[in-house]
Design an enzyme around this catalytic site. Structure first.
Site, short mmCIF file in Angstrom:
data_model
loop_
_atom_site.label_atom_id
_atom_site.label_comp_id
_atom_site.label_asym_id
_atom_site.label_seq_id
_atom_site.Cartn_x
_atom_site.Cartn_y
_atom_site.Cartn_z
N CYS A 81 -45.16 -8.25 -34.60
CA CYS A 81 -44.07 -8.23 -33.62
C CYS A 81 -43.27 -9.54 -33.67
O CYS A 81 -43.85 -10.62 -33.77
CB CYS A 81 -44.66 -8.02 -32.23
SG CYS A 81 -43.46 -8.12 -30.91
N CYS A 423 -30.61 -25.50 -24.39
CA CYS A 423 -31.63 -24.59 -24.93
C CYS A 423 -31.74 -24.78 -26.44
O CYS A 423 -32.45 -24.04 -27.11
CB CYS A 423 -31.31 -23.15 -24.57
SG CYS A 423 -29.65 -22.65 -25.04
C1 LIG Z 1 -27.01 -21.36 -21.03
S1 LIG Z 1 -25.90 -20.48 -20.00
C2 LIG Z 1 -25.99 -21.44 -18.55
C3 LIG Z 1 -25.94 -20.66 -17.27
C4 LIG Z 1 -26.32 -21.37 -16.00
N1 LIG Z 1 -26.16 -22.79 -16.02
C5 LIG Z 1 -27.72 -20.99 -15.54
O1 LIG Z 1 -28.62 -21.84 -15.56
O2 LIG Z 1 -27.93 -19.83 -15.17
C6 LIG Z 1 -24.36 -20.91 -20.73
C7 LIG Z 1 -23.14 -20.33 -20.06
O3 LIG Z 1 -21.95 -20.86 -20.67
C8 LIG Z 1 -20.96 -19.85 -20.70
N2 LIG Z 1 -19.97 -20.26 -21.72
C9 LIG Z 1 -20.07 -20.11 -23.07
N3 LIG Z 1 -19.01 -20.69 -23.68
C10 LIG Z 1 -18.23 -21.21 -22.71
C11 LIG Z 1 -16.99 -21.92 -22.71
N4 LIG Z 1 -16.38 -22.22 -23.85
N5 LIG Z 1 -16.47 -22.31 -21.53
C12 LIG Z 1 -17.11 -22.00 -20.36
N6 LIG Z 1 -18.29 -21.33 -20.31
C13 LIG Z 1 -18.83 -20.93 -21.45
C14 LIG Z 1 -21.75 -18.59 -20.96
O4 LIG Z 1 -21.03 -17.45 -20.56
C15 LIG Z 1 -23.03 -18.82 -20.14
O5 LIG Z 1 -22.89 -18.30 -18.84
#
Ligand SMILES: C[S@@+](CC[C@H](N)C(=O)[O-])C[C@H]1O[C@@H](n2cnc3c(N)ncnc32)[C@H](O)[C@@H]1O
Length: 465
Positions: A81, A423
């Site tokens: 898996c 991450c």
């Molecule tokens: C790792 S998640 C973080 C979410 C939040 N901080 C949490 O802990 O639940 C990254 C976020 O960045 C957003 N994102 C990706 N590219 C982006 C951009 N260029 N400008 C603004 N937001 C963006 C994604 O949609 C996603 O919601």
């Protein structure tokens, strides 16, 4: 040496390290070999799959000598898996190696001589820790040897395969109830006469089973992703699901007609109950719909956010920008210690969720802006004129890190502190190197959100020079 390692040849290797991404590292006459399916301390027999000037890649076929860190994997599917890579390694050792990877990346890519990496936060639950699992249906797969070979499979992708699915009888990543739901839905799908979706022909009906569980609330959501809506058919599943999941709150049918292998719905039909479930993080309640992003390890997310709060060192007077804020969970978490929080997020639905979450929790000092961070920061002074100057920046970008265009303009916002949640420690290290002219890295805390996988989260505190 290259001639001594022909493709397809079998070699014996001693694994002495764990590479970023989860493969074992061996050295053969000075050549680095990345070995899939092997952990440090093992001696393995492996087949060479790729050869380059600097390195080679191989897949372990047999363990010749056990590692001192080796433990019996609990799951009968481990090895085939693709869900877990490190389940046969003692949990503390997994984290030790992942922390070392963060240190190495910060040195090599981040340019830090002695990275200030602190004690990691281990996941409170090493098993059953996920609040969301996405299982795939497929017409190709493998069952346990005792199972008959059917034409519909439901589970996780076989390691390294894009279309073969391991017909899971059990999974240790989500609560034990998952096991019964897998059996119920698989049996139901098999007797429905409707085919599983094929990633090769792009035909078929059943695509994904997504299970969400509010760890703090006990509420469950069952989301069946199919290529066309079949609410009446799926309603027949509800009585059995209710038996397996007394906390069942929501059964939805998401329709996905696209070719991409993502468990996302272009539109959603309600089959039973509500369209959302609730989850709590610290004192805050969040409403989660089938397609919204939410941290997958609830208990560890609370500890991660607590560390963000500590690094932000707020007194109640600060203006905080939470860039890449998703549904605003970090914004809310820090809101009580800040004067004002402004969250910025690309996905408009997530921004709408963030506003709703703030309102629902009676939080009045958060605002959310829909937009691309890189575009909004093209004109930092304009942004400051509109939203004010931040004292603290929180960054939580996707795996690719902060876009270089946004990164070069971040210092002109003038924040005294930056808390960077990542991450992907490799892109974080790259971004920290780019910010080095203006910010010094003061603390780094590794947070293990995903035991038994190669992933690790890293929170860094940067302060102005
Ligand atoms: C790792 S998640 C973080 C979410 C939040 N901080 C949490 O802990 O639940 C990254 C976020 O960045 C957003 N994102 C990706 N590219 C982006 C951009 N260029 N400008 C603004 N937001 C963006 C994604 O949609 C996603 O919601």
């Amino acid at each position: 040496m290259r001639n001594g390692l022909p493709l397809g040849s079998t070699v014996e290797l001693k694994i002495d390290d764990l590479a970023f991404g989860g493969r074992g590292i061996a050295r053969l006459d000075g050549l680095v070999v990345f070995v899939d399916g092997a952990i440090p301390g093992q001696r393995v027999r492996a087949v060479v799959q790729k050869r380059k000037r600097q390195y080679a890649e191989a897949a372990a076929t047999e363990v010749l000598e056990r590692s001192p860190f080796e433990v019996e994997p609990v799951c009968p599917h481990f090895g085939s898996c693709g869900g877990c890579k490190l389940q046969n390694m003692a949990y503390e050792k997994q984290v030790e190696y992942k922390v070392q990877q963060i240190r190495d990346l910060l040195k090599r890519i981040g340019g830090l001589e002695s990275p200030p990496v602190e004690e990691p936060l281990l996941s409170p639950e090493p098993f059953f820790y996920r609040n969301k699992m996405e299982f795939s249906f497929s017409d190709r797969g493998s069952s346990l040897p005792s199972e008959p070979s059917p034409s519909l499979f439901l589970g996780l992708h076989r390691r390294g395969s894009f279309d073969e699915v391991v017909d899971l009888q059990t999974c240790y990543l989500q609560a034990p109830e998952t096991q019964a739901v897998l059996q119920i839905v698989r049996e139901f799908a098999r007797t429905s006469g409707l085919p599983a979706y094929s990633n090769r022909t792009h035909e078929g009906f059943w695509r994904f089973l997504v299970l969400r569980r509010g760890v703090r609330t006990g509420q469950w959501m069952v989301n069946l992703v199919t290529t066309e809506p079949r609410v009446e058919l799926l309603s027949a599943l509800v009585p059995q699901l209710l038996q397996a999941l007394p906390g069942l709150h929501s059964v939805v049918n998401n329709i996905n007609t696209g070719k991409g292998g993502v468990a996302f719905g272009e539109r959603e039909e309600l089959v039973w109950g509500k369209t959302t479930i609730e989850e709590r993080l610290g004192p805050f309640v969040f409403e989660i719909s089938a397609n919204s992003f939410f941290q997958t390890n609830t208990l560890q997310a609370e500890r991660l956010y607590q560390r963000v709060l500590e690094f932000a060192d707020l007194t109640g007077r600060e203006k905080v920008f939470d860039l890449y804020c998703g549904t605003g969970s970090i914004s809310l978490f820090v809101s009580r210690q800040a004067r004002e929080v402004i969250g910025i997020e690309l996905v408009e639905d997530a921004v709408a969720d963030a506003w709703r979450n703030a309102e629902r929790n009676g939080v009045g000092n958060c605002r959310f802006v829909a937009g691309d961070v890189s575009v909004l920061l093209r004109d930092p002074q304009g942004f400051i004129r509109e939203h004010g100057k931040p004292d603290v920046l929180i960054l939580d970008p996707p795996r690719d890190g902060v876009h270089p265009r946004a990164l070069i303009r971040l210092p002109s916002l003038g924040a005294k502190r930056i808390v960077y949640v990542s991450c992907n420690p490799a892109t974080q290290a790259r971004d920290l190197a780019h910010l080095a002219g203006s910010y010094r890295v003061e603390r780094v805390c590794p947070v293990d959100m995903f035991p038994h996988t190669a992933h690790i989260e890293s929170v860094a505190l940067l302060v102005t020079r």
